[in-house]
Design a protein around this motif. Sequence first.
Motif, PDB file in Angstrom:
ATOM      1  N   PHE A   7       0.822  -1.262   0.175  1.00 20.22           N
ATOM      2  CA  PHE A   7      -0.002  -0.013  -0.080  1.00 20.22           C
ATOM      3  C   PHE A   7       0.809   1.310  -0.003  1.00 20.22           C
ATOM      4  O   PHE A   7       1.848   1.249   0.494  1.00 20.22           O
ATOM      5  CB  PHE A   7      -0.638  -0.066   1.284  1.00 20.22           C
ATOM      6  CG  PHE A   7      -1.893  -1.172   1.369  1.00 20.22           C
ATOM      7  CD1 PHE A   7      -3.324  -0.739   0.904  1.00 20.22           C
ATOM      8  CD2 PHE A   7      -1.785  -2.116   2.179  1.00 20.22           C
ATOM      9  CE1 PHE A   7      -4.006  -1.722   0.746  1.00 20.22           C
ATOM     10  CE2 PHE A   7      -2.910  -3.008   2.157  1.00 20.22           C
ATOM     11  CZ  PHE A   7      -3.941  -3.027   1.232  1.00 20.22           C
ATOM     12  N   ASP A   8       0.464   2.470  -0.695  1.00 23.12           N
ATOM     13  CA  ASP A   8       0.890   3.536  -0.620  1.00 23.12           C
ATOM     14  C   ASP A   8      -0.156   4.272   0.458  1.00 23.12           C
ATOM     15  O   ASP A   8      -1.212   3.999   0.202  1.00 23.12           O
ATOM     16  CB  ASP A   8       0.779   4.260  -1.858  1.00 23.12           C
ATOM     17  CG  ASP A   8       1.227   5.853  -1.680  1.00 23.12           C
ATOM     18  OD1 ASP A   8       2.337   6.100  -1.293  1.00 23.12           O
ATOM     19  OD2 ASP A   8       0.316   6.551  -2.133  1.00 23.12           O
ATOM     20  N   LYS A   9       0.401   5.127   1.469  1.00 27.10           N
ATOM     21  CA  LYS A   9      -0.439   5.623   2.335  1.00 27.10           C
ATOM     22  C   LYS A   9      -1.342   6.674   1.902  1.00 27.10           C
ATOM     23  O   LYS A   9      -2.542   6.731   2.140  1.00 27.10           O
ATOM     24  CB  LYS A   9       0.338   6.096   3.804  1.00 27.10           C
ATOM     25  CG  LYS A   9       1.261   7.127   3.525  1.00 27.10           C
ATOM     26  CD  LYS A   9       1.900   7.446   4.674  1.00 27.10           C
ATOM     27  CE  LYS A   9       2.958   8.707   4.585  1.00 27.10           C
ATOM     28  NZ  LYS A   9       2.733   9.879   4.014  1.00 27.10           N
ATOM     29  N   ASP A  10      -0.779   7.950   1.597  1.00 28.59           N
ATOM     30  CA  ASP A  10      -1.592   9.166   0.988  1.00 28.59           C
ATOM     31  C   ASP A  10      -2.620   8.902  -0.423  1.00 28.59           C
ATOM     32  O   ASP A  10      -1.781   8.492  -1.272  1.00 28.59           O
ATOM     33  CB  ASP A  10      -0.636  10.335   0.661  1.00 28.59           C
ATOM     34  CG  ASP A  10      -0.011  10.697   2.240  1.00 28.59           C
ATOM     35  OD1 ASP A  10      -0.689  10.641   3.042  1.00 28.59           O
ATOM     36  OD2 ASP A  10       0.968  11.335   1.868  1.00 28.59           O
ATOM     37  N   GLY A  11      -3.628   8.976   0.020  1.00 27.39           N
ATOM     38  CA  GLY A  11      -4.719   8.836  -0.972  1.00 27.39           C
ATOM     39  C   GLY A  11      -4.961   7.219  -1.244  1.00 27.39           C
ATOM     40  O   GLY A  11      -5.895   7.120  -1.829  1.00 27.39           O
ATOM     41  N   PHE A  16      -6.169  12.053   1.705  1.00 24.77           N
ATOM     42  CA  PHE A  16      -5.189  12.983   1.568  1.00 24.77           C
ATOM     43  C   PHE A  16      -5.506  14.212   2.041  1.00 24.77           C
ATOM     44  O   PHE A  16      -4.925  15.070   2.853  1.00 24.77           O
ATOM     45  CB  PHE A  16      -4.589  12.780   0.053  1.00 24.77           C
ATOM     46  CG  PHE A  16      -3.334  13.615  -0.167  1.00 24.77           C
ATOM     47  CD1 PHE A  16      -1.966  13.299   0.121  1.00 24.77           C
ATOM     48  CD2 PHE A  16      -3.525  15.129  -0.826  1.00 24.77           C
ATOM     49  CE1 PHE A  16      -0.903  14.108   0.030  1.00 24.77           C
ATOM     50  CE2 PHE A  16      -2.362  16.049  -0.949  1.00 24.77           C
ATOM     51  CZ  PHE A  16      -0.985  15.435  -0.401  1.00 24.77           C
ATOM     52  N   ASP A  17      -6.721  14.842   1.358  1.00 19.86           N
ATOM     53  CA  ASP A  17      -6.933  16.261   1.513  1.00 19.86           C
ATOM     54  C   ASP A  17      -7.325  16.423   3.175  1.00 19.86           C
ATOM     55  O   ASP A  17      -6.993  17.451   3.863  1.00 19.86           O
ATOM     56  CB  ASP A  17      -8.060  16.798   0.583  1.00 19.86           C
ATOM     57  CG  ASP A  17      -7.648  16.842  -0.613  1.00 19.86           C
ATOM     58  OD1 ASP A  17      -6.412  16.898  -0.866  1.00 19.86           O
ATOM     59  OD2 ASP A  17      -8.807  16.805  -1.655  1.00 19.86           O
ATOM     60  N   ALA A  18      -8.083  15.423   3.799  1.00 22.10           N
ATOM     61  CA  ALA A  18      -8.508  15.862   4.854  1.00 22.10           C
ATOM     62  C   ALA A  18      -7.343  15.644   5.915  1.00 22.10           C
ATOM     63  O   ALA A  18      -7.257  16.123   7.100  1.00 22.10           O
ATOM     64  CB  ALA A  18      -9.305  14.611   5.308  1.00 22.10           C
ATOM     65  N   ALA A  96       2.125  15.702  11.694  1.00 23.24           N
ATOM     66  CA  ALA A  96       1.027  15.248  10.813  1.00 23.24           C
ATOM     67  C   ALA A  96       0.462  14.028  11.182  1.00 23.24           C
ATOM     68  O   ALA A  96      -0.808  13.895  10.644  1.00 23.24           O
ATOM     69  CB  ALA A  96       1.368  15.321   9.332  1.00 23.24           C
ATOM     70  N   ALA A  97       0.935  13.099  11.464  1.00 25.73           N
ATOM     71  CA  ALA A  97       0.681  11.749  11.768  1.00 25.73           C
ATOM     72  C   ALA A  97      -0.452  11.679  12.649  1.00 25.73           C
ATOM     73  O   ALA A  97      -1.234  10.881  12.481  1.00 25.73           O
ATOM     74  CB  ALA A  97       1.632  10.681  12.133  1.00 25.73           C
ATOM     75  N   LEU A  98      -0.551  12.442  13.603  1.00 23.80           N
ATOM     76  CA  LEU A  98      -1.607  12.880  14.714  1.00 23.80           C
ATOM     77  C   LEU A  98      -2.671  13.187  14.021  1.00 23.80           C
ATOM     78  O   LEU A  98      -3.870  12.929  14.518  1.00 23.80           O
ATOM     79  CB  LEU A  98      -1.135  13.678  15.814  1.00 23.80           C
ATOM     80  CG  LEU A  98       0.122  13.436  16.487  1.00 23.80           C
ATOM     81  CD1 LEU A  98       0.623  14.621  17.449  1.00 23.80           C
ATOM     82  CD2 LEU A  98       0.002  11.906  17.294  1.00 23.80           C
ATOM     83  N   LEU A  99      -2.637  13.794  12.954  1.00 22.80           N
ATOM     84  CA  LEU A  99      -4.035  14.503  12.141  1.00 22.80           C
ATOM     85  C   LEU A  99      -4.520  13.609  11.066  1.00 22.80           C
ATOM     86  O   LEU A  99      -5.420  13.701  10.432  1.00 22.80           O
ATOM     87  CB  LEU A  99      -3.691  15.901  11.739  1.00 22.80           C
ATOM     88  CG  LEU A  99      -3.064  16.690  12.597  1.00 22.80           C
ATOM     89  CD1 LEU A  99      -2.867  18.216  12.032  1.00 22.80           C
ATOM     90  CD2 LEU A  99      -4.255  17.061  13.629  1.00 22.80           C
ATOM     91  N   SER A 100      -3.803  12.289  10.579  1.00 26.98           N
ATOM     92  CA  SER A 100      -4.240  11.580   9.549  1.00 26.98           C
ATOM     93  C   SER A 100      -5.779  11.056   9.698  1.00 26.98           C
ATOM     94  O   SER A 100      -5.911  10.515  10.885  1.00 26.98           O
ATOM     95  CB  SER A 100      -3.072  10.399   9.355  1.00 26.98           C
ATOM     96  OG  SER A 100      -2.038  10.898   9.280  1.00 26.98           O
ATOM     97  N   VAL A 101      -6.311  10.954   8.752  1.00 27.36           N
ATOM     98  CA  VAL A 101      -7.586  10.482   8.550  1.00 27.36           C
ATOM     99  C   VAL A 101      -7.783   9.271   7.512  1.00 27.36           C
ATOM    100  O   VAL A 101      -7.558   9.661   6.295  1.00 27.36           O
ATOM    101  CB  VAL A 101      -8.463  11.645   7.793  1.00 27.36           C
ATOM    102  CG1 VAL A 101      -9.999  11.239   7.643  1.00 27.36           C
ATOM    103  CG2 VAL A 101      -8.360  12.777   8.865  1.00 27.36           C
ATOM    104  N   PRO A 102      -7.977   8.176   8.305  1.00 33.14           N
ATOM    105  CA  PRO A 102      -7.923   6.902   7.315  1.00 33.14           C
ATOM    106  C   PRO A 102      -9.222   7.009   6.472  1.00 33.14           C
ATOM    107  O   PRO A 102     -10.160   7.629   6.759  1.00 33.14           O
ATOM    108  CB  PRO A 102      -8.078   5.751   8.175  1.00 33.14           C
ATOM    109  CG  PRO A 102      -8.468   6.446   9.569  1.00 33.14           C
ATOM    110  CD  PRO A 102      -8.139   7.792   9.578  1.00 33.14           C
ATOM    111  N   ILE A 103      -9.131   6.027   5.363  1.00 35.61           N
ATOM    112  CA  ILE A 103     -10.313   6.070   4.644  1.00 35.61           C
ATOM    113  C   ILE A 103     -11.371   5.198   5.065  1.00 35.61           C
ATOM    114  O   ILE A 103     -12.474   5.095   4.437  1.00 35.61           O
ATOM    115  CB  ILE A 103      -9.803   5.749   3.236  1.00 35.61           C
ATOM    116  CG1 ILE A 103      -8.987   4.369   2.974  1.00 35.61           C
ATOM    117  CG2 ILE A 103      -8.861   6.811   2.298  1.00 35.61           C
ATOM    118  CD1 ILE A 103      -9.174   3.718   1.588  1.00 35.61           C
ATOM    119  N   THR A 104     -10.640   4.146   5.736  1.00 33.94           N
ATOM    120  CA  THR A 104     -11.670   3.076   6.418  1.00 33.94           C
ATOM    121  C   THR A 104     -11.160   2.717   7.602  1.00 33.94           C
ATOM    122  O   THR A 104     -10.027   3.135   8.007  1.00 33.94           O
ATOM    123  CB  THR A 104     -11.895   1.928   5.354  1.00 33.94           C
ATOM    124  OG1 THR A 104     -13.061   0.978   5.873  1.00 33.94           O
ATOM    125  CG2 THR A 104     -10.669   1.286   5.302  1.00 33.94           C
TER     126      THR A 104
END
Length: 121
Positions: A7-11, A16-18, A96-104
């Motif tokens: 997997f690639d993480k961003d997107g 990514f945007d959130a 930024a890792a603390l603000l990461s929004v997973p897609i699921t």
Amino acid sequence: MIGGVLFDKDGTLLDFDASWGPVNRKVALIAAGGDQGLADRLLEACGMDPVTGAIVPDSLFASGNTREIAEGMIAAGAVVPLETLVPGIDDCFAEAALLSVPITELEPLFARLHGRGLRLG
């Protein structure tokens, strides 16, 4: 037969945007010395719509490194000097890792894939 998934993480795993929008807004406001109007112009110069938060593919925010982003902001009128801005951006990006929004929900996803015998990376 598929033996694993990389997997690639961003997107892919993270929205990514959130995830990056709040960080980019903070960086722009720092670079603008607290001037919101200038911060919005810096966001646009680096590839982010200040209203919607959408980030343009291949823009500085999408693919630039910290120094390139800082240089782009300075070219667009940032008031913070490069030697101060680069480490400031580095600090914001490190948080930024603390603000990461997973897609699921990632844990159940990885558990299911792993349960099927797939190697994950």
